[in-house]
Design a protein around this motif. Structure first.
Motif, PDB file in Angstrom:
ATOM      1  N   ARG A 183       0.789 -12.120   0.314  1.00 47.57           N
ATOM      2  CA  ARG A 183       1.136 -11.894  -1.721  1.00 47.57           C
ATOM      3  C   ARG A 183       2.345 -12.145  -1.429  1.00 47.57           C
ATOM      4  NH1 ARG A 183      -1.782  -8.182  -5.567  1.00 47.57           N
ATOM      5  NH2 ARG A 183      -3.403  -9.240  -5.037  1.00 47.57           N
ATOM      6  N   THR A 184       3.316 -13.149  -2.812  1.00 48.66           N
ATOM      7  CA  THR A 184       4.701 -13.249  -2.632  1.00 48.66           C
ATOM      8  C   THR A 184       4.887 -12.675  -4.022  1.00 48.66           C
ATOM      9  OG1 THR A 184       4.248 -15.067  -3.656  1.00 48.66           O
ATOM     10  CG2 THR A 184       4.663 -15.014  -1.451  1.00 48.66           C
ATOM     11  N   LYS A 199       0.313 -14.547  -7.068  1.00 46.44           N
ATOM     12  CA  LYS A 199       0.912 -15.614  -6.592  1.00 46.44           C
ATOM     13  C   LYS A 199       1.127 -15.207  -4.860  1.00 46.44           C
ATOM     14  CE  LYS A 199       4.305 -17.376  -9.684  1.00 46.44           C
ATOM     15  NZ  LYS A 199       4.014 -16.793 -10.874  1.00 46.44           N
ATOM     16  N   GLN A 238       0.809 -17.177  -0.497  1.00 50.88           N
ATOM     17  CA  GLN A 238       1.515 -18.512  -0.074  1.00 50.88           C
ATOM     18  C   GLN A 238       1.252 -18.305   1.662  1.00 50.88           C
ATOM     19  OE1 GLN A 238       5.686 -18.369  -0.306  1.00 50.88           O
ATOM     20  NE2 GLN A 238       5.853 -19.734   1.843  1.00 50.88           N
ATOM     21  N   SER A 291       1.429 -18.520   5.347  1.00 52.14           N
ATOM     22  CA  SER A 291       2.834 -18.743   5.910  1.00 52.14           C
ATOM     23  C   SER A 291       2.494 -20.566   7.060  1.00 52.14           C
ATOM     24  CB  SER A 291       2.806 -17.603   6.628  1.00 52.14           C
ATOM     25  OG  SER A 291       1.529 -17.212   8.102  1.00 52.14           O
ATOM     26  N   CYS A 341      -6.176 -16.644  -5.005  1.00 49.04           N
ATOM     27  CA  CYS A 341      -5.776 -16.792  -3.614  1.00 49.04           C
ATOM     28  C   CYS A 341      -6.603 -18.155  -2.566  1.00 49.04           C
ATOM     29  CB  CYS A 341      -7.196 -15.707  -2.721  1.00 49.04           C
ATOM     30  SG  CYS A 341      -5.898 -14.142  -2.782  1.00 49.04           S
ATOM     31  N   GLU A 383      -4.205 -21.635  -2.752  1.00 51.98           N
ATOM     32  CA  GLU A 383      -3.588 -21.414  -2.252  1.00 51.98           C
ATOM     33  C   GLU A 383      -4.194 -21.998  -0.353  1.00 51.98           C
ATOM     34  OE1 GLU A 383       0.251 -21.573  -0.257  1.00 51.98           O
ATOM     35  OE2 GLU A 383      -0.886 -21.415  -1.841  1.00 51.98           O
ATOM     36  N   LYS A 428      -4.559 -25.940  -0.443  1.00 58.09           N
ATOM     37  CA  LYS A 428      -3.465 -26.359  -0.035  1.00 58.09           C
ATOM     38  C   LYS A 428      -3.614 -27.386   1.148  1.00 58.09           C
ATOM     39  CE  LYS A 428      -0.455 -24.493  -2.807  1.00 58.09           C
ATOM     40  NZ  LYS A 428       0.993 -23.709  -3.202  1.00 58.09           N
TER      41      LYS A 428
END
Length: 228
Positions: free
Chosen positions: A155-156, A177, A179, A181, A207, A210, A213
């Motif tokens: 979580r960013t 948001k 991300q 790693s 979630c 993301e 991706k």
């Protein structure tokens, strides 16, 4: 050792997370009476139920389920509050064991590869001292014999607590948001994404987007509770 344990329980008895009555030796986190009062969802179709319909047109998921219904007033709310804000992680252990046993019996998630929790922002985790779904996930991992990973989906951004926000406001909150790693860690994997409660599904959706991706990733969702 048994004598010492009995003495410890005498002076420091374990109490039910809902009614505060003393637990017996065979009871964990919740007494038998309160367990029978839990509002089970009893969803038997994991690919077509109220939870999967929550995400129609938003994200693609394989399956989804929750153990309990979450209501504005009632036992589920009390237990989640104990877990999330009172440090009673035994509630997460209890739900993880219960759901884990169900999933081993029905084989619904036998094809998953990895279990991933909705992460907390590092600042929030330091303040709280734990992620409320960690022990839930660890118990699921032990039952399903699948790895539980907390350090790849991150979580960013921080956001104010969702507890007292109106449902519409939570749905339209785009501040949270996430991300990855490592964009290759979940390539061609089936991820079981877990959380405590589904309300609008906005956090789980963020979630999942993301995670998607990653090439070839598939996502299923499992939570302790689902808001009716």
């Amino acid at each position: 050792m048994r004598i010492l344990k009995d003495l410890f329980n005498l002076f420091y008895p374990k109490l039910c997370a809902n009614c505060d009555h003393q637990l017996t030796m065979n009871e964990k986190a919740i007494c038998t009476f309160c367990r029978h009062d839990l509002p089970l969802t009893n969803f038997t179709n994991y690919s077509d139920n109220k939870i999967t319909k929550t995400f129609y047109g938003r994200i693609s998921i394989e399956k989804a389920n929750s153990l309990l219904f979450y209501r504005k007033v009632g036992i589920t709310k009390k237990l989640i509050h104990e877990l999330k804000y009172k440090g009673n992680e035994e509630v997460g252990v209890f739900f993880g064991n219960w759901l884990g046993e169900i999933l081993v019996d029905n084989n619904e998630f036998s094809d998953i590869d990895i279990i991933i929790p909705v992460p907390l922002h590092p600042k929030k985790r330091r303040e709280r001292g734990y992620n409320q779904v960690t022990k839930f996930g660890i118990r699921l991992s032990n039952h399903l014999k699948k790895p539980f990973l907390e350090d790849i989906l991150l979580r960013t951004s921080t956001s104010k607590t969702q507890t007292f926000k109106a449902r519409f406001e939570r749905f339209n909150n785009n501040d949270t948001k996430f991300q990855l790693s490592d964009l290759t860690a979940f390539k061609n994997k089936h991820i079981l994404l877990i959380d405590d409660v589904i309300t609008t599904g906005a956090t789980l959706e963020a979630c999942a987007k993301e995670l998607q991706k990653t090439e070839g990733v598939k996502i299923s969702i499992l939570t302790m509770a689902y808001t009716e």
